[in-house]
Structures are given as C-alpha cells and as structure tokens.
Design a protein around this motif. Sequence first.
Motif, short mmCIF file in Angstrom:
data_model
loop_
_atom_site.label_atom_id
_atom_site.label_comp_id
_atom_site.label_asym_id
_atom_site.label_seq_id
_atom_site.Cartn_x
_atom_site.Cartn_y
_atom_site.Cartn_z
N PRO A 53 63.40 20.86 43.84
CA PRO A 53 63.49 22.24 43.33
C PRO A 53 64.47 23.10 44.10
N GLY A 54 64.77 22.74 45.35
CA GLY A 54 65.69 23.53 46.14
C GLY A 54 65.72 23.06 47.58
N LYS A 55 66.43 23.79 48.42
CA LYS A 55 66.59 23.42 49.82
C LYS A 55 65.25 23.41 50.55
N ASP A 56 64.40 24.40 50.26
CA ASP A 56 63.10 24.45 50.92
C ASP A 56 62.31 23.18 50.66
N HIS A 122 61.24 27.16 59.35
CA HIS A 122 61.71 27.49 58.01
C HIS A 122 60.84 26.89 56.90
N LEU A 123 59.84 26.10 57.28
CA LEU A 123 58.92 25.59 56.27
C LEU A 123 57.98 26.70 55.80
N LYS A 124 57.53 26.58 54.58
CA LYS A 124 56.48 27.47 54.11
C LYS A 124 55.23 27.23 54.95
N GLU A 125 54.41 28.26 55.07
CA GLU A 125 53.25 28.18 55.95
C GLU A 125 52.35 26.99 55.60
#
Length: 221
Positions: A53-56, A122-125
Amino acid sequence: MSNVPATSALPRRDQIRKEAARLFAARGFLGVGVDEIGKAVGISGPGLYRHFPGKDAMLADLLVGISERLLEEGRRRAGDHVGEGGDAQGAQDALDALISGHVDFALDDRDLITLHDRELLHLKEEDRRRVRRLQRGYLELWVDAVRRAFPALAGPAEEPVARAAVHAVFGLLNSTPHSLGPNVAQGEWAGLPRDSMAALLHSLAQGAFAAAAGSAGKSGA
C-alpha cells in the motif's frame, strides 16, 4: 532478504523488499521515495502499490517480518536439539544453533539491522508493539537456552546475569554493519573471509556466555 542485488529470479515482492531495505538503510526511510524503489526493481512507482500500500507498509513488512523470522527460526533451531545427546550436550547444541542462526542473520541481513536501529520509530504504533513483542519472545528463548547450557546461570539469582549476557551478545553480533571491509561483495568482512568472520563471532558469543557463567555469584546479582 540479504544484500545481494535483486535479480529477476526473485518474485517481484521479494525484489521490492530487498531494494527497499537497501535504499532505506543507505539513505534513511524519509530520504527514499516510492518512485526510487520502483526504479530499482524496474517498475513504475505506482506499480509498487500492487504489492504494498505504500512505504509505511514496506517498512513494517521488513521489520515485523524479520522479527517473526528470527523467532520462528530460533524456536526451530532450539527445538531440534531438545533431548539430544543428554541434557547438557543438548543444551549446548541448542545454544550453538541459536548463535549460528543469528550470526548468519547478522552477516547476510545487515541492512535490516541498520533499519531496526534507525527506523523503528517510523513504524505505526501497532506495528512497533508487534516488533517489540516478537523481540521479547526471541530474547526469552535465548535466556532460557543460555541458562540451560550453563548451569551456573540456572538459579533465580543468576537470571539477570544471563539476561545481561544475552543483550551484550546481541549487541556484539548486531555490530557487523560497522565491520564492513572493502570486499564485502566478495564475501569478506573487515579483511576476513565470511566463514572466518562467522567462526570468530560464534567463538566470541560463546566466550561471552562462558564469562558470564564464570562471574555468576561474584557480582551480587
């Protein structure tokens, strides 16, 4: 996910993983765009969205994925030696297998070590908590293996010593991105052939655990 250049023999998703890890490690997560990753694997930036879905999502896939792989492989390696060669020898063999597996990871997946050290924030929690949970499981696997292999560390009072030793060995093995020599692409590390570097790291890890066992009861732990 090693540092060998991506080839068309790899599935496209694995090519993306490999190049994303390489670029993120070299330039930082915020310094790399989707188009650049796409160019590295020979597709358009928007074409990447068919795979991630994206870089994340790429970063989460890399960091969660390696944490899962280490824990799963560690459990397999340790489990393969349960009950073999008597309790003492089986325990030593299990620890040796864990060390060998982590040495291979440290030498072959250095980009992922760099990513974890530098980009975990930078990861989501939710993903960051998942990585931490997997890492705790991996740590406990090692602590248990060390205490089985070295009876001097088996008592409750020596558990903090074993735990500190495992953290120290992780630091040692994961320092390999700082040991790069001029010929890493040819399988050399700091002037040593890869096999020699692997053997050295293995010996250092075992020596650290033996030293911890020798210090048990002397540190007031």
